[in-house]
Motif scaffolding. Sequence first.
Motif, PDB file in Angstrom:
ATOM      1  N   ARG A  57      -5.738  -0.276  14.563  1.00 15.23           N
ATOM      2  CA  ARG A  57      -5.152   0.136  13.266  1.00 15.23           C
ATOM      3  C   ARG A  57      -6.234   0.175  12.177  1.00 15.23           C
ATOM      4  N   GLY A  97       1.163  -2.037  -1.024  1.00 17.95           N
ATOM      5  CA  GLY A  97       1.470  -3.241  -0.244  1.00 17.95           C
ATOM      6  C   GLY A  97       0.183  -3.811   0.326  1.00 17.95           C
ATOM      7  N   ALA A  98      -0.799  -4.045  -0.555  1.00 23.38           N
ATOM      8  CA  ALA A  98      -2.169  -4.365  -0.105  1.00 23.38           C
ATOM      9  C   ALA A  98      -2.248  -5.683   0.654  1.00 23.38           C
ATOM     10  N   GLY A  99      -1.389  -6.640   0.332  1.00 21.98           N
ATOM     11  CA  GLY A  99      -1.491  -7.941   0.998  1.00 21.98           C
ATOM     12  C   GLY A  99      -2.895  -8.497   0.869  1.00 21.98           C
ATOM     13  N   ARG A 149      10.851 -14.426  -5.320  1.00 22.28           N
ATOM     14  CA  ARG A 149      10.414 -14.125  -3.958  1.00 22.28           C
ATOM     15  C   ARG A 149       9.064 -14.793  -3.727  1.00 22.28           C
ATOM     16  N   SER A 158       3.056 -11.674  -3.852  1.00 21.65           N
ATOM     17  CA  SER A 158       1.954 -11.551  -2.888  1.00 21.65           C
ATOM     18  C   SER A 158       0.630 -11.361  -3.616  1.00 21.65           C
ATOM     19  N   ASP A 166       0.937  -4.297  -5.027  1.00 18.48           N
ATOM     20  CA  ASP A 166       1.678  -5.197  -4.141  1.00 18.48           C
ATOM     21  C   ASP A 166       2.780  -5.890  -4.921  1.00 18.48           C
ATOM     22  N   HIS A 167       3.671  -6.491  -4.163  1.00 17.83           N
ATOM     23  CA  HIS A 167       4.711  -7.312  -4.785  1.00 17.83           C
ATOM     24  C   HIS A 167       4.036  -8.391  -5.636  1.00 17.83           C
ATOM     25  N   GLU A 181      -0.302   0.682   4.681  1.00 19.55           N
ATOM     26  CA  GLU A 181      -0.514   0.031   5.987  1.00 19.55           C
ATOM     27  C   GLU A 181       0.379  -1.208   6.128  1.00 19.55           C
ATOM     28  N   GLY A 182       1.150  -1.250   7.185  1.00 21.97           N
ATOM     29  CA  GLY A 182       1.920  -2.462   7.498  1.00 21.97           C
ATOM     30  C   GLY A 182       3.030  -2.765   6.516  1.00 21.97           C
ATOM     31  N   VAL A 198       3.768  -4.401  -8.267  1.00 24.48           N
ATOM     32  CA  VAL A 198       4.935  -3.502  -8.162  1.00 24.48           C
ATOM     33  C   VAL A 198       5.855  -4.049  -7.069  1.00 24.48           C
ATOM     34  N   ASP A 199       7.122  -4.182  -7.376  1.00 15.29           N
ATOM     35  CA  ASP A 199       8.108  -4.432  -6.323  1.00 15.29           C
ATOM     36  C   ASP A 199       8.740  -3.078  -6.007  1.00 15.29           C
ATOM     37  N   PHE A 200       8.475  -2.556  -4.811  1.00 12.86           N
ATOM     38  CA  PHE A 200       8.976  -1.218  -4.469  1.00 12.86           C
ATOM     39  C   PHE A 200      10.494  -1.143  -4.535  1.00 12.86           C
ATOM     40  N   THR A 240       3.663 -12.398   6.224  1.00 17.72           N
ATOM     41  CA  THR A 240       3.130 -11.460   7.224  1.00 17.72           C
ATOM     42  C   THR A 240       1.756 -10.946   6.779  1.00 17.72           C
ATOM     43  N   ARG A 250      -7.093 -10.214  11.690  1.00 18.84           N
ATOM     44  CA  ARG A 250      -8.403  -9.590  11.465  1.00 18.84           C
ATOM     45  C   ARG A 250      -9.531 -10.618  11.563  1.00 18.84           C
TER      46      ARG A 250
HETATM   47  C1  LIG Z   1       2.515  -7.090   6.724  1.00 20.41           C
HETATM   48  S1  LIG Z   1       1.963  -7.182   5.061  1.00 20.41           S
HETATM   49  C2  LIG Z   1       0.709  -5.913   5.135  1.00 20.41           C
HETATM   50  C3  LIG Z   1      -0.384  -6.153   4.155  1.00 20.41           C
HETATM   51  C4  LIG Z   1      -1.571  -5.206   4.261  1.00 20.41           C
HETATM   52  N1  LIG Z   1      -1.218  -3.850   3.961  1.00 20.41           N
HETATM   53  C5  LIG Z   1      -2.221  -5.290   5.608  1.00 20.41           C
HETATM   54  O1  LIG Z   1      -1.994  -4.414   6.448  1.00 20.41           O
HETATM   55  O2  LIG Z   1      -2.944  -6.269   5.836  1.00 20.41           O
HETATM   56  C6  LIG Z   1       3.281  -6.414   4.160  1.00 20.41           C
HETATM   57  C7  LIG Z   1       2.971  -6.215   2.686  1.00 20.41           C
HETATM   58  O3  LIG Z   1       4.039  -5.451   2.123  1.00 20.41           O
HETATM   59  C8  LIG Z   1       4.337  -5.974   0.857  1.00 20.41           C
HETATM   60  N2  LIG Z   1       5.723  -5.659   0.511  1.00 20.41           N
HETATM   61  C9  LIG Z   1       6.831  -5.814   1.283  1.00 20.41           C
HETATM   62  N3  LIG Z   1       7.920  -5.474   0.576  1.00 20.41           N
HETATM   63  C10 LIG Z   1       7.484  -5.095  -0.664  1.00 20.41           C
HETATM   64  C11 LIG Z   1       8.131  -4.650  -1.844  1.00 20.41           C
HETATM   65  N4  LIG Z   1       9.460  -4.526  -1.907  1.00 20.41           N
HETATM   66  N5  LIG Z   1       7.370  -4.358  -2.921  1.00 20.41           N
HETATM   67  C12 LIG Z   1       6.027  -4.486  -2.869  1.00 20.41           C
HETATM   68  N6  LIG Z   1       5.357  -4.898  -1.781  1.00 20.41           N
HETATM   69  C13 LIG Z   1       6.090  -5.206  -0.698  1.00 20.41           C
HETATM   70  C14 LIG Z   1       4.121  -7.470   0.995  1.00 20.41           C
HETATM   71  O4  LIG Z   1       3.937  -8.093  -0.259  1.00 20.41           O
HETATM   72  C15 LIG Z   1       2.879  -7.505   1.883  1.00 20.41           C
HETATM   73  O5  LIG Z   1       1.707  -7.534   1.126  1.00 20.41           O
END
Ligand SMILES: C[S@@+](CC[C@H](N)C(=O)[O-])C[C@H]1O[C@@H](n2cnc3c(N)ncnc32)[C@H](O)[C@@H]1O
Length: 311
Positions: free
Chosen positions: A79, A99-101, A6, A125, A121-122, A198-199, A171-173, A11, A19
Amino acid sequence: MTDSGRTASRTAVLVCQGRAAAHGRAGTDRFSDPVAAELLRDAERTAVDEVRTAAVPKGRQERTRYESVRACAEVVVPRTIAIDEALRTHATGQLVILGAGLDTRAWRLPELAQTDVWEVDHPASQQDKRARLAEAASRLRSPGEGDGPSAGQGEPTGLPVLARSVRFTPVDFAVDDLGTALDAHGHDASAPTTWLWEGVVPYLTREQVRATLAALAARTAPGSALVVNYQAPSARVAAGRLLTRLLGSSITSGEPWRSLWQPGQMGALLSEHGLRVVSDDDLLSLAYAFAGPAHRRASLRSGRVAVAERA
Ligand SMILES: C[S@@+](CC[C@H](N)C(=O)[O-])C[C@H]1O[C@@H](n2cnc3c(N)ncnc32)[C@H](O)[C@@H]1O
Protein backbone atom coordinates in the motif's frame (compact mmCIF):
# COMPACT_ATOMS: atom_id res chain seq x y z
CA MET A 1 -10.88 12.37 24.57
CA THR A 2 -11.50 15.80 23.03
CA ASP A 3 -14.41 18.24 23.27
CA SER A 4 -16.09 16.39 20.41
CA GLY A 5 -16.33 13.34 22.66
CA ARG A 6 -14.36 11.06 20.34
CA THR A 7 -10.99 9.58 21.17
CA ALA A 8 -7.98 9.55 18.88
CA SER A 9 -7.95 6.82 16.25
CA ARG A 10 -6.39 3.58 17.46
CA THR A 11 -6.30 2.13 13.98
CA ALA A 12 -4.02 5.03 12.99
CA VAL A 13 -1.61 3.81 15.67
CA LEU A 14 -1.90 0.22 14.42
CA VAL A 15 -1.04 1.26 10.87
CA CYS A 16 1.93 3.23 12.18
CA GLN A 17 3.04 0.16 14.15
CA GLY A 18 2.77 -1.88 10.95
CA ARG A 19 5.02 0.55 9.10
CA ALA A 20 7.52 0.64 11.96
CA ALA A 21 7.56 -3.18 12.09
CA ALA A 22 8.09 -3.46 8.32
CA HIS A 23 10.85 -0.84 8.15
CA GLY A 24 14.03 -2.55 6.92
CA ARG A 25 12.30 -5.95 6.86
CA ALA A 26 9.92 -5.71 3.93
CA GLY A 27 12.01 -7.82 1.55
CA THR A 28 12.26 -4.85 -0.81
CA ASP A 29 14.18 -1.60 -0.65
CA ARG A 30 11.19 0.19 -2.16
CA PHE A 31 9.60 0.38 1.29
CA SER A 32 11.12 2.31 4.14
CA ASP A 33 9.61 4.27 7.01
CA PRO A 34 12.19 5.25 9.61
CA VAL A 35 9.89 7.94 11.00
CA ALA A 36 7.00 5.67 12.05
CA ALA A 37 8.74 4.34 15.19
CA GLU A 38 9.36 7.92 16.34
CA LEU A 39 5.62 8.52 16.56
CA LEU A 40 4.97 5.52 18.80
CA ARG A 41 4.88 5.41 22.58
CA ASP A 42 6.91 2.88 24.56
CA ALA A 43 4.14 0.28 25.02
CA GLU A 44 3.24 0.54 21.31
CA ARG A 45 6.88 -0.01 20.36
CA THR A 46 6.98 -3.24 22.37
CA ALA A 47 4.62 -4.98 19.95
CA VAL A 48 6.64 -3.62 17.03
CA ASP A 49 9.87 -4.99 18.50
CA GLU A 50 8.22 -8.37 19.06
CA VAL A 51 7.18 -8.54 15.40
CA ARG A 52 10.59 -7.37 14.19
CA THR A 53 12.33 -10.09 16.19
CA ALA A 54 9.56 -12.70 15.73
CA ALA A 55 9.34 -12.96 19.52
CA VAL A 56 5.79 -14.32 19.74
CA PRO A 57 4.35 -13.38 23.15
CA LYS A 58 2.51 -15.91 25.32
CA GLY A 59 -0.69 -14.31 26.66
CA ARG A 60 -3.83 -14.41 24.50
CA GLN A 61 -4.24 -10.64 24.32
CA GLU A 62 -0.54 -10.08 23.69
CA ARG A 63 -0.64 -12.71 20.95
CA THR A 64 -3.65 -11.06 19.33
CA ARG A 65 -1.91 -7.69 19.48
CA TYR A 66 1.22 -9.25 17.94
CA GLU A 67 -0.80 -10.81 15.10
CA SER A 68 -2.58 -7.51 14.42
CA VAL A 69 0.72 -5.66 14.03
CA ARG A 70 2.21 -8.47 11.95
CA ALA A 71 -0.79 -8.57 9.60
CA CYS A 72 -0.78 -4.81 9.35
CA ALA A 73 2.92 -4.80 8.44
CA GLU A 74 2.09 -7.03 5.47
CA VAL A 75 -0.69 -4.77 4.32
CA VAL A 76 1.17 -1.47 4.58
CA VAL A 77 4.16 -2.47 2.47
CA PRO A 78 2.45 -2.75 -0.95
CA ARG A 79 0.00 0.00 0.00
CA THR A 80 2.75 2.46 0.93
CA ILE A 81 4.95 1.66 -2.07
CA ALA A 82 2.05 2.03 -4.50
CA ILE A 83 0.90 5.28 -2.93
CA ASP A 84 4.38 6.80 -2.69
CA GLU A 85 4.96 6.02 -6.37
CA ALA A 86 1.59 7.49 -7.34
CA LEU A 87 2.40 10.66 -5.41
CA ARG A 88 5.72 10.97 -7.24
CA THR A 89 4.03 10.45 -10.61
CA HIS A 90 1.24 12.91 -9.80
CA ALA A 91 3.26 15.55 -7.99
CA THR A 92 1.68 18.98 -7.70
CA GLY A 93 2.54 21.81 -5.34
CA GLN A 94 -0.36 20.83 -3.04
CA LEU A 95 -0.87 17.49 -1.29
CA VAL A 96 -3.98 17.06 0.84
CA ILE A 97 -3.92 13.94 3.01
CA LEU A 98 -7.44 13.04 4.13
CA GLY A 99 -7.61 11.16 7.44
CA ALA A 100 -3.83 11.51 7.80
CA GLY A 101 -3.53 9.65 11.11
CA LEU A 102 0.16 9.06 11.81
CA ASP A 103 1.12 9.41 8.14
CA THR A 104 4.85 10.20 7.93
CA ARG A 105 5.18 11.36 4.33
CA ALA A 106 5.76 15.04 5.13
CA TRP A 107 8.69 13.92 7.32
CA ARG A 108 9.86 11.09 5.10
CA LEU A 109 9.65 11.97 1.40
CA PRO A 110 12.30 14.41 0.13
CA GLU A 111 10.29 14.63 -3.12
CA LEU A 112 7.80 16.81 -1.21
CA ALA A 113 10.34 19.64 -0.82
CA GLN A 114 8.33 21.82 -3.22
CA THR A 115 4.94 20.71 -1.93
CA ASP A 116 2.67 22.13 0.74
CA VAL A 117 0.97 19.35 2.69
CA TRP A 118 -2.43 19.65 4.38
CA GLU A 119 -2.92 16.96 6.99
CA VAL A 120 -6.69 16.69 7.37
CA ASP A 121 -7.94 14.52 10.20
CA HIS A 122 -10.49 14.18 12.94
CA PRO A 123 -9.61 16.75 15.65
CA ALA A 124 -9.01 14.04 18.29
CA SER A 125 -6.62 12.09 16.06
CA GLN A 126 -4.83 15.23 14.98
CA GLN A 127 -4.37 16.44 18.53
CA ASP A 128 -2.88 13.03 19.38
CA LYS A 129 -0.47 13.22 16.43
CA ARG A 130 0.71 16.68 17.41
CA ALA A 131 1.34 15.45 20.96
CA ARG A 132 3.35 12.52 19.57
CA LEU A 133 5.41 14.84 17.37
CA ALA A 134 6.18 16.99 20.41
CA GLU A 135 7.10 13.90 22.46
CA ALA A 136 9.41 12.73 19.65
CA ALA A 137 11.04 16.15 19.57
CA SER A 138 11.67 16.19 23.29
CA ARG A 139 13.06 12.62 23.18
CA LEU A 140 15.41 13.54 20.37
CA ARG A 141 16.57 16.64 22.23
CA SER A 142 16.86 15.16 25.70
CA PRO A 143 20.38 15.15 27.12
CA GLY A 144 22.19 11.82 27.23
CA GLU A 145 20.45 10.43 24.15
CA GLY A 146 22.81 12.05 21.69
CA ASP A 147 21.82 14.32 18.84
CA GLY A 148 18.75 13.11 16.98
CA PRO A 149 18.04 14.20 13.43
CA SER A 150 16.03 17.20 14.57
CA ALA A 151 18.25 18.19 17.50
CA GLY A 152 18.84 21.91 17.66
CA GLN A 153 16.77 22.66 14.55
CA GLY A 154 13.92 24.18 16.51
CA GLU A 155 11.13 22.54 14.50
CA PRO A 156 7.87 23.59 16.16
CA THR A 157 6.40 20.15 15.45
CA GLY A 158 9.48 18.13 16.36
CA LEU A 159 10.92 15.95 13.61
CA PRO A 160 12.37 17.78 10.62
CA VAL A 161 9.72 18.42 8.00
CA LEU A 162 10.86 17.53 4.48
CA ALA A 163 7.77 18.96 2.77
CA ARG A 164 7.65 22.70 2.03
CA SER A 165 5.08 23.06 4.79
CA VAL A 166 2.64 21.00 6.86
CA ARG A 167 -0.72 22.53 7.68
CA PHE A 168 -2.76 20.69 10.28
CA THR A 169 -6.41 20.98 9.31
CA PRO A 170 -8.91 19.45 11.76
CA VAL A 171 -12.04 18.10 10.07
CA ASP A 172 -14.63 15.56 11.15
CA PHE A 173 -15.91 14.20 7.83
CA ALA A 174 -19.19 13.33 9.54
CA VAL A 175 -20.05 16.93 10.44
CA ASP A 176 -17.55 19.50 9.13
CA ASP A 177 -17.26 21.14 5.74
CA LEU A 178 -13.97 20.09 4.14
CA GLY A 179 -13.91 23.02 1.73
CA THR A 180 -14.36 25.63 4.46
CA ALA A 181 -11.58 24.05 6.53
CA LEU A 182 -9.18 23.93 3.59
CA ASP A 183 -9.99 27.53 2.67
CA ALA A 184 -9.22 28.57 6.23
CA HIS A 185 -5.86 26.81 6.03
CA GLY A 186 -4.74 28.34 2.74
CA HIS A 187 -5.44 25.59 0.20
CA ASP A 188 -5.74 27.04 -3.32
CA ALA A 189 -8.72 25.39 -5.03
CA SER A 190 -7.75 26.89 -8.40
CA ALA A 191 -4.34 25.17 -8.50
CA PRO A 192 -3.78 21.44 -9.08
CA THR A 193 -3.93 19.27 -5.97
CA THR A 194 -2.84 15.74 -5.26
CA TRP A 195 -5.34 14.15 -2.89
CA LEU A 196 -4.49 11.14 -0.77
CA TRP A 197 -7.22 9.13 0.96
CA GLU A 198 -5.51 6.13 2.56
CA GLY A 199 -7.08 3.76 5.07
CA VAL A 200 -10.09 5.99 5.72
CA VAL A 201 -12.89 5.09 3.30
CA PRO A 202 -13.91 1.88 5.17
CA TYR A 203 -14.50 3.89 8.35
CA LEU A 204 -16.94 6.26 6.65
CA THR A 205 -20.54 5.60 5.68
CA ARG A 206 -21.38 5.60 1.99
CA GLU A 207 -22.97 9.02 2.45
CA GLN A 208 -19.86 10.41 4.13
CA VAL A 209 -17.69 9.02 1.34
CA ARG A 210 -19.93 10.64 -1.28
CA ALA A 211 -20.04 13.96 0.57
CA THR A 212 -16.27 14.05 1.07
CA LEU A 213 -15.69 13.20 -2.58
CA ALA A 214 -18.10 15.93 -3.69
CA ALA A 215 -16.29 18.45 -1.47
CA LEU A 216 -12.86 17.53 -2.78
CA ALA A 217 -14.05 17.37 -6.40
CA ALA A 218 -15.25 20.95 -6.05
CA ARG A 219 -11.64 21.95 -5.29
CA THR A 220 -9.99 19.73 -7.88
CA ALA A 221 -8.50 21.85 -10.67
CA PRO A 222 -7.40 20.32 -13.99
CA GLY A 223 -4.09 18.51 -13.53
CA SER A 224 -5.13 17.19 -10.11
CA ALA A 225 -5.18 13.54 -9.04
CA LEU A 226 -6.72 11.45 -6.30
CA VAL A 227 -5.02 8.41 -4.81
CA VAL A 228 -7.59 6.41 -2.87
CA ASN A 229 -7.14 3.24 -0.86
CA TYR A 230 -10.37 1.41 -0.19
CA GLN A 231 -11.65 -1.99 0.79
CA ALA A 232 -13.68 -4.33 -1.42
CA PRO A 233 -16.12 -6.75 0.23
CA SER A 234 -14.53 -10.03 1.35
CA ALA A 235 -16.06 -12.78 3.48
CA ARG A 236 -12.57 -13.93 4.50
CA VAL A 237 -11.57 -10.49 5.80
CA ALA A 238 -14.91 -9.98 7.57
CA ALA A 239 -14.44 -13.32 9.35
CA GLY A 240 -10.88 -12.38 10.32
CA ARG A 241 -11.99 -9.08 11.85
CA LEU A 242 -14.74 -10.84 13.79
CA LEU A 243 -12.28 -13.42 15.09
CA THR A 244 -9.82 -10.74 16.16
CA ARG A 245 -12.59 -9.03 18.13
CA LEU A 246 -13.64 -12.31 19.75
CA LEU A 247 -10.02 -12.95 20.73
CA GLY A 248 -10.01 -9.71 22.65
CA SER A 249 -8.59 -7.02 20.39
CA SER A 250 -10.38 -3.77 21.05
CA ILE A 251 -8.40 -1.89 18.40
CA THR A 252 -10.79 -2.45 15.55
CA SER A 253 -13.98 -2.74 17.61
CA GLY A 254 -14.10 1.01 18.33
CA GLU A 255 -13.68 1.79 14.63
CA PRO A 256 -15.99 -0.48 12.66
CA TRP A 257 -15.93 -0.65 8.89
CA ARG A 258 -18.92 1.21 7.48
CA SER A 259 -18.48 1.02 3.73
CA LEU A 260 -16.92 -1.43 1.32
CA TRP A 261 -16.83 -0.78 -2.41
CA GLN A 262 -16.55 -3.02 -5.44
CA PRO A 263 -13.99 -1.58 -7.89
CA GLY A 264 -16.77 -0.90 -10.41
CA GLN A 265 -18.75 1.08 -7.82
CA MET A 266 -15.72 3.12 -6.81
CA GLY A 267 -14.85 3.79 -10.45
CA ALA A 268 -18.42 4.95 -11.18
CA LEU A 269 -18.43 7.22 -8.13
CA LEU A 270 -15.13 8.83 -9.09
CA SER A 271 -16.27 9.30 -12.65
CA GLU A 272 -19.48 11.02 -11.44
CA HIS A 273 -17.14 13.58 -9.91
CA GLY A 274 -15.05 14.08 -13.04
CA LEU A 275 -12.19 11.81 -11.94
CA ARG A 276 -11.03 9.18 -14.44
CA VAL A 277 -9.53 6.03 -12.96
CA VAL A 278 -6.12 5.31 -14.50
CA SER A 279 -5.24 2.37 -12.25
CA ASP A 280 -6.94 0.28 -9.58
CA ASP A 281 -4.92 -2.60 -8.15
CA ASP A 282 -5.43 -5.02 -5.31
CA LEU A 283 -2.73 -5.20 -2.63
CA LEU A 284 -1.97 -8.86 -3.26
CA SER A 285 -1.00 -8.18 -6.88
CA LEU A 286 0.99 -5.15 -5.79
CA ALA A 287 2.78 -7.20 -3.11
CA TYR A 288 3.84 -9.78 -5.69
CA ALA A 289 4.93 -7.07 -8.11
CA PHE A 290 6.98 -5.18 -5.53
CA ALA A 291 8.50 -7.90 -3.40
CA GLY A 292 8.32 -11.11 -5.40
CA PRO A 293 6.71 -14.44 -4.65
CA ALA A 294 7.03 -14.78 -0.87
CA HIS A 295 4.16 -16.12 1.25
CA ARG A 296 1.35 -13.56 1.09
CA ARG A 297 -2.00 -13.42 2.78
CA ALA A 298 -4.84 -13.83 0.31
CA SER A 299 -6.73 -11.32 2.46
CA LEU A 300 -4.55 -8.62 0.88
CA ARG A 301 -6.67 -9.10 -2.23
CA SER A 302 -9.57 -7.04 -0.88
CA GLY A 303 -7.50 -3.91 -0.16
CA ARG A 304 -7.10 -1.70 -3.22
CA VAL A 305 -5.28 1.42 -4.36
CA ALA A 306 -6.87 3.42 -7.17
CA VAL A 307 -5.46 6.47 -8.90
CA ALA A 308 -7.82 8.87 -10.68
CA GLU A 309 -7.00 11.98 -12.66
CA ARG A 310 -8.86 15.13 -13.61
CA ALA A 311 -7.95 16.01 -17.16
C1 LIG B 1 -6.75 3.54 9.79
S1 LIG B 1 -6.44 5.23 10.14
C2 LIG B 1 -5.50 5.62 8.67
C3 LIG B 1 -4.53 6.73 8.91
C4 LIG B 1 -3.58 7.03 7.76
N1 LIG B 1 -4.27 7.50 6.59
C5 LIG B 1 -2.74 5.83 7.42
O1 LIG B 1 -3.03 5.14 6.44
O2 LIG B 1 -1.79 5.57 8.18
C6 LIG B 1 -8.01 5.99 9.84
C7 LIG B 1 -7.97 7.51 9.92
O3 LIG B 1 -9.25 7.99 9.51
C8 LIG B 1 -9.60 9.06 10.35
N2 LIG B 1 -11.06 9.19 10.38
C9 LIG B 1 -11.98 8.21 10.56
N3 LIG B 1 -13.21 8.75 10.60
C10 LIG B 1 -13.06 10.10 10.43
C11 LIG B 1 -13.95 11.20 10.38
N4 LIG B 1 -15.27 11.03 10.52
N5 LIG B 1 -13.44 12.43 10.19
C12 LIG B 1 -12.11 12.61 10.05
N6 LIG B 1 -11.21 11.61 10.09
C13 LIG B 1 -11.69 10.37 10.28
C14 LIG B 1 -9.05 8.69 11.71
O4 LIG B 1 -8.91 9.82 12.55
C15 LIG B 1 -7.71 8.06 11.31
O5 LIG B 1 -6.68 9.01 11.29
